[in-house]
Design a protein around this motif. Sequence first.
Motif, mmCIF file in Angstrom:
data_model
loop_
_atom_site.group_PDB
_atom_site.id
_atom_site.type_symbol
_atom_site.label_atom_id
_atom_site.label_comp_id
_atom_site.label_asym_id
_atom_site.label_seq_id
_atom_site.Cartn_x
_atom_site.Cartn_y
_atom_site.Cartn_z
ATOM 1 N N HIS A 3 0.840 -1.193 0.000
ATOM 2 C CA HIS A 3 0.000 0.000 0.000
ATOM 3 C C HIS A 3 0.873 1.240 0.000
ATOM 4 O O HIS A 3 2.029 1.216 0.438
ATOM 5 C CB HIS A 3 -0.948 0.004 1.216
ATOM 6 N N GLN B 244 0.331 5.575 0.546
ATOM 7 C CA GLN B 244 -0.472 6.771 0.789
ATOM 8 C C GLN B 244 -1.971 6.457 0.871
ATOM 9 O O GLN B 244 -2.799 7.095 0.239
ATOM 10 C CB GLN B 244 -0.186 7.827 -0.274
ATOM 11 N N GLY B 245 -2.287 5.436 1.656
ATOM 12 C CA GLY B 245 -3.681 5.131 1.925
ATOM 13 C C GLY B 245 -4.401 4.334 0.868
ATOM 14 O O GLY B 245 -5.630 4.192 0.924
ATOM 15 N N GLN B 246 -3.671 3.735 -0.089
ATOM 16 C CA GLN B 246 -4.284 2.949 -1.159
ATOM 17 C C GLN B 246 -3.583 1.595 -1.282
ATOM 18 O O GLN B 246 -2.362 1.523 -1.306
ATOM 19 C CB GLN B 246 -4.195 3.680 -2.501
ATOM 20 N N LEU C 10 -2.240 -1.274 -3.408
ATOM 21 C CA LEU C 10 -1.762 -1.324 -4.785
ATOM 22 C C LEU C 10 -2.371 -2.522 -5.521
ATOM 23 O O LEU C 10 -2.622 -3.577 -4.932
ATOM 24 C CB LEU C 10 -0.233 -1.397 -4.816
ATOM 25 N N ASP C 11 -2.581 -2.356 -6.818
ATOM 26 C CA ASP C 11 -3.247 -3.386 -7.622
ATOM 27 C C ASP C 11 -2.547 -4.742 -7.546
ATOM 28 O O ASP C 11 -3.190 -5.792 -7.603
ATOM 29 C CB ASP C 11 -3.340 -2.941 -9.083
ATOM 30 N N LEU D 44 -7.928 -0.342 4.838
ATOM 31 C CA LEU D 44 -7.335 -0.963 3.658
ATOM 32 C C LEU D 44 -7.760 -2.420 3.488
ATOM 33 O O LEU D 44 -7.548 -3.013 2.433
ATOM 34 C CB LEU D 44 -5.811 -0.890 3.729
ATOM 35 N N LYS E 16 -10.649 -8.860 -5.380
ATOM 36 C CA LYS E 16 -11.445 -8.000 -4.515
ATOM 37 C C LYS E 16 -12.712 -8.729 -4.080
ATOM 38 O O LYS E 16 -13.239 -9.574 -4.799
ATOM 39 C CB LYS E 16 -11.812 -6.698 -5.231
#
Length: 323
Positions: free
Chosen positions: A11, A13-15, A17-18, A49, A164
């Motif tokens: 991850h 910055q708060g995301q 990653l794919d 997250l 997901k």
Amino acid sequence: MNGEIYVLIEHLQGQVLDISYILLAQARELAGDDAQVIAVLLGHQAHALTAELAADEVFYYDHPLLETFTAEAYWKVLAGLLEERKPRLMLFGETTIGGETAGGLSMRLGLPLVSHCQKIVRDGATLRWVSQLFAGKMLAEGDLPEGTALVTMQPGAFKPEQGKSRQSPKITPQPPADLSGLRTSVKQIIQPSGEDVDITRLDVLVSVGRGIQQKENIELAQALAESLNTVLAGSRPVVDQGWLPISRLVGKSGKAVKAKIYLALGISGAPEHVEALGNVETIVAINTDPNAPIFNLARFGATVDALDLLPVLSEKVQQAKGG
């Protein structure tokens, strides 16, 4: 040893990653109905997250020093986890974070490591791996050693949405790791200037690689990009030469793109480049080498010289638009 499959969640910055979702999809296919898929998340105040992770369970480590990645901190945390739980397999992305983490763990714990892995398949009770060697010019395969094994995987076999879930997984907080005495820390994250166009938001992208040969030929690719109402991107060799700005770099140290159509001109498809193409819908590859690894990902391709094809493509696009 247990049959669990672990996935390191990357991850920034708060995301998430794919690549992490891609790995979860691979893990789920391998696990089937017999094994548990465990997402391993290291962070600080990062519970949010976990919302879409397609895992049976999330091992969550919360510590201020885990808010941003440092290899030293990850090694300390994950070494203790692997020694205690002894999973069958732990998957990492073929990324800067994944490669540095997996390599350090392999050295510290004496665990086998398969790098640049393209896919893993189950053959009865055996797990077989296929990896790229020599920038993708050769494939190697073998059986995954018994015991706990580490694997760094390239994108391409799965799409992020396959990893997901609409239902949040079970979250199991783990005891705080002892991170005293770390010799490295993150002081600042410096992002490229936002003055240029964001290539991650474009539906169509024209990208050039070493096959463009010289700076003067960039104009040919630029003409095609303009005719398609998009911009020109490139791989590491082109950016290193200064022919395109760093904001146009597609790859591990550049940007991951999500184009519907990605036209790869003279790009061989080295692992550090294809890592950024995992969420592209359709890749069209132009390369004189029929064995170029980019063709393993491309839906359409041609083994011709991009310099010969570019003027023809630009002309045909203009004719189509005029018609």
